[in-house]
Design a protein around this motif. Sequence first.
Motif, mmCIF file in Angstrom:
data_model
loop_
_atom_site.group_PDB
_atom_site.id
_atom_site.type_symbol
_atom_site.label_atom_id
_atom_site.label_comp_id
_atom_site.label_asym_id
_atom_site.label_seq_id
_atom_site.Cartn_x
_atom_site.Cartn_y
_atom_site.Cartn_z
ATOM 1 N N ARG A 1 2.482 9.036 -2.722
ATOM 2 C CA ARG A 1 3.215 9.212 -4.051
ATOM 3 C C ARG A 1 2.625 10.206 -4.886
ATOM 4 N NH1 ARG A 1 8.327 8.624 -5.533
ATOM 5 N NH2 ARG A 1 7.852 7.870 -7.939
ATOM 6 N N ALA B 1 5.743 13.772 -7.801
ATOM 7 C CA ALA B 1 6.073 12.507 -6.945
ATOM 8 C C ALA B 1 7.866 12.716 -6.679
ATOM 9 C CB ALA B 1 5.749 11.125 -8.072
ATOM 10 N N SER C 1 9.888 7.870 -1.992
ATOM 11 C CA SER C 1 10.113 6.974 -2.865
ATOM 12 C C SER C 1 9.349 5.950 -2.705
ATOM 13 C CB SER C 1 11.546 6.440 -2.787
ATOM 14 O OG SER C 1 11.908 6.058 -1.299
ATOM 15 N N TRP C 2 9.515 5.039 -3.506
ATOM 16 C CA TRP C 2 8.627 3.912 -3.614
ATOM 17 C C TRP C 2 8.950 2.929 -2.456
ATOM 18 C CZ3 TRP C 2 3.960 3.216 -5.553
ATOM 19 C CH2 TRP C 2 3.558 3.679 -6.802
#
Length: 547
Positions: free
Chosen positions: A166, A316, A321-322
Amino acid sequence: MAPRSPLAHDSSSSRASDIEKKAPEVSENVVDVDGDSALSIDFASYHDERAGRLVVDPEEARIEFGEKVAAQLKLSEDGTKVLWPQPTDSPEDPQNWSARRKTLQLIVITLAAIVPDFDSGIGIAAIFALAKQYKTTPGVINNLTSNWSIFLVGWGGIFSVILIRRYGRLPVLFWSQLLALGFLVGCTFAPNLKTFAAMRCLTGFFGTTPQVTGLYVVTDMYPFHLQARKLNVWTMGFILSPFLSPFAFGFLVARADWRWAYGIGSIYGAIVLLLIVFLAEETMYDRTVRPIPPRPSQGLRYRVETLLGVTGAKMAKHRASWSEACLAPLAIVWRPHILGLLIFEGLLFGFGIGITVTIAVFLGVPKPEGYGFSEYAIAGAYGTPIVAVLVGEVVGHFINDKIMNTNIKRNHGVFEAETRLWACYIAVPVYICGFVLLGASLQHHLSPGALVMGWGLAEVAVMINTVAVYAYCNDAFPKHQGEVSALINLARILGGFSVAYFQIPWASKHGALQTFGVEAAIVAAVFVLVVPAIQVHGRQLRSRFSL
């Protein structure tokens, strides 16, 4: 290595078997084939999409891609190899950095990779002094601090990779080393055993980041054909590190307070942190994003914001993505062509970790049951694996390049990832000889020369095999270098942290020869089951289980 000017040749060909059909994109790295905008190759992502199979020879590139496309490929300076990934025309692309600039980054990340296991190894040198200080036994110190700190080194890598995907390489490296240094200082001044154990475990968890960042940095900066050579340098750092502190601080602890050992370790950590602050650069380059996002700031402001993570937070939105970052290790670990190698490398490296942790006990046992080495002699013994790893680095440097170039030549200019694993056929027999000789030396009290030779052979084999496994997994999963590195790091830790629990009791009951002989036999059996199968079926596995 700087890219050479594009190809130029008079021949042509109609075969383009590996060309993807994609929607046209506006990019310097997207090349139309025969004027057909629907038929194109995006060279920014081609290296990732064709995981494990790369056209390296320029002549073969003309056959595979056609003359028009091949003429635009960038080559190595000597013109013998196609560069993968293809560098962009931007000076910000790490692939275009000068050799000196790249070497400096490699040195910094290698010195940083020494930190986690170096810090962990201080406890080996200080184990008897710690037991005396906290009024307990060396076994309790080993189990409560050494083994659990080693265990957390593996899981810290998984945590680091999620953040790296990220926010980039540099800020995660900086903050992790800052925290690790703080906790190591806590070890130095710990007033009781519980505080010491907590500080040491936290040092291991946060300090492990360079051991997963290095694979990113190498692949960010160097083209495919140089990566194994540079990985050899980086892996040398963290394989060497657990032996450096017992070797250096064993002499110190024999004459001074154990806190001095942790204090000097903190000084080394501070030096590495300063190198990161002033010399390390962000090597993450979003080459597959269209258009490639510009730097959000310039000059000193960019430097400071990148180090602290502000730039990473701004960038980011262009990255994973997370959920993708968190699930990526799980998406990879079950794939057959990496799972088998993780088990193999975990056992091979893990038993080597076991030796590092327990050898001091074996050598310190009084005669006639053991060698009866003094603290000075035990510290000196740790010079053996240091020399062995350096020998393994030199041998691996030439072996990996020779294997790669031979395969490319025999395969008509095309590289297949499974070729990397031929180095394992050299490493495993050497490993077996080393373990058997080491076990015989400890059980029958052979000369120190036999002991040195056995331990040395084992560590040479670990060095050669580890580089081969890293290189193969990197080639097979080029979009997931961090996850690959973290999983290999976790495998070797899971394979090794528990060895200290059973190795000494087993050897005391049945003899060291049986202990080390069985460990070598287990590694050999897993090698026979895993490596040849991957070499035979690897191409099909990469195609079927691609990401």
